[in-house]
Design a protein around this motif. Structure first.
Motif, PDB file in Angstrom:
ATOM      1  N   ARG A  33      38.894  29.913  35.474  1.00 35.77           N
ATOM      2  CA  ARG A  33      38.976  31.281  35.977  1.00 35.77           C
ATOM      3  C   ARG A  33      39.891  31.335  37.187  1.00 35.77           C
ATOM      4  O   ARG A  33      40.080  30.339  37.883  1.00 35.77           O
ATOM      5  CB  ARG A  33      37.602  31.839  36.343  1.00 35.77           C
ATOM      6  N   MET A  34      40.471  32.498  37.404  1.00 37.26           N
ATOM      7  CA  MET A  34      41.299  32.740  38.573  1.00 37.26           C
ATOM      8  C   MET A  34      40.940  34.118  39.111  1.00 37.26           C
ATOM      9  O   MET A  34      40.919  35.087  38.361  1.00 37.26           O
ATOM     10  CB  MET A  34      42.790  32.666  38.243  1.00 37.26           C
ATOM     11  N   ASP A  35      40.660  34.168  40.381  1.00 36.47           N
ATOM     12  CA  ASP A  35      40.216  35.410  41.011  1.00 36.47           C
ATOM     13  C   ASP A  35      41.039  35.669  42.267  1.00 36.47           C
ATOM     14  O   ASP A  35      41.704  34.784  42.795  1.00 36.47           O
ATOM     15  CB  ASP A  35      38.734  35.317  41.421  1.00 36.47           C
ATOM     16  N   GLY A  50      38.295  39.848  39.701  1.00 38.68           N
ATOM     17  CA  GLY A  50      38.137  38.628  38.944  1.00 38.68           C
ATOM     18  C   GLY A  50      37.788  38.952  37.513  1.00 38.68           C
ATOM     19  O   GLY A  50      37.799  40.123  37.097  1.00 38.68           O
ATOM     20  N   PHE A  51      37.487  37.903  36.766  1.00 37.30           N
ATOM     21  CA  PHE A  51      37.126  38.079  35.363  1.00 37.30           C
ATOM     22  C   PHE A  51      35.705  37.581  35.143  1.00 37.30           C
ATOM     23  O   PHE A  51      35.294  36.563  35.676  1.00 37.30           O
ATOM     24  CB  PHE A  51      38.082  37.294  34.460  1.00 37.30           C
ATOM     25  N   THR A  52      34.974  38.315  34.331  1.00 40.12           N
ATOM     26  CA  THR A  52      33.632  37.891  33.960  1.00 40.12           C
ATOM     27  C   THR A  52      33.732  36.831  32.871  1.00 40.12           C
ATOM     28  O   THR A  52      34.820  36.508  32.384  1.00 40.12           O
ATOM     29  CB  THR A  52      32.821  39.089  33.442  1.00 40.12           C
ATOM     30  N   ALA A  57      37.588  42.327  33.219  1.00 39.13           N
ATOM     31  CA  ALA A  57      37.897  42.339  34.638  1.00 39.13           C
ATOM     32  C   ALA A  57      36.817  43.063  35.428  1.00 39.13           C
ATOM     33  O   ALA A  57      36.214  44.020  34.943  1.00 39.13           O
ATOM     34  CB  ALA A  57      39.239  43.020  34.876  1.00 39.13           C
ATOM     35  N   ASN A  58      36.564  42.591  36.617  1.00 37.85           N
ATOM     36  CA  ASN A  58      35.661  43.305  37.517  1.00 37.85           C
ATOM     37  C   ASN A  58      36.299  43.390  38.893  1.00 37.85           C
ATOM     38  O   ASN A  58      37.098  42.530  39.273  1.00 37.85           O
ATOM     39  CB  ASN A  58      34.280  42.643  37.591  1.00 37.85           C
ATOM     40  N   THR A  68      44.622  46.272  39.601  1.00 35.38           N
ATOM     41  CA  THR A  68      44.509  45.726  38.251  1.00 35.38           C
ATOM     42  C   THR A  68      44.816  44.243  38.289  1.00 35.38           C
ATOM     43  O   THR A  68      45.882  43.838  38.755  1.00 35.38           O
ATOM     44  CB  THR A  68      45.491  46.416  37.288  1.00 35.38           C
ATOM     45  N   ILE A  69      43.881  43.447  37.800  1.00 38.41           N
ATOM     46  CA  ILE A  69      44.095  42.009  37.701  1.00 38.41           C
ATOM     47  C   ILE A  69      44.499  41.669  36.282  1.00 38.41           C
ATOM     48  O   ILE A  69      43.999  42.263  35.320  1.00 38.41           O
ATOM     49  CB  ILE A  69      42.814  41.226  38.120  1.00 38.41           C
TER      50      ILE A  69
END
Length: 121
Positions: A33-35, A50-52, A57-58, A68-69
């Protein structure tokens, strides 16, 4: 070892946009993961986006609808598109990566050096 290099920060007027990038390099087996996090003086580092586990995306509440990630897995790169920036978005933005070291497991956490984002009113 995994290195994270961020870019794209800078000074922008309120209402403007910036796009941050974070590229991972080094001995990469799998980036799990990358946040993106942000830190302002006197406060703890906080999650921006980040990503769940299911890949959705959250975002921090104050960033929803404006940030927007996205991620390019082939390039081990994560992006943060920041629109309608506000002075309260000012801070140092850090990239975080969770790395799986081998097929059998073992994980490492890595941080980038941070990139300054300053939004003027």
């Amino acid at each position: 070892q995994v290195q994270l290099v961020e870019s794209g920060g800078g000074l922008v007027q309120a209402g403007g946009s910036l796009r941050l990038s974070c590229a991972a390099s080094g001995r990469i087996f799998k980036i799990v993961r990358m946040d993106w996090y942000r830190q302002v003086p006197g406060k703890q580092r906080e999650l921006v986006a980040g990503f769940t586990r299911d890949g959705s995306a959250n975002y921090a509440d104050s960033m929803k609808g404006r940030f927007t990630i996205s991620r390019d897995n082939a390039k081990n790169t994560v992006y943060l598109q920041m629109n309608s920036l506000k002075p309260e978005d000012t801070g140092v933005y850090y990239c975080y990566a969770l790395h799986q070291n081998s097929p059998g497991g073992g994980y490492g956490s890595y941080w980038g050096q941070g990139t300054q984002v300053t939004v003027s009113s």
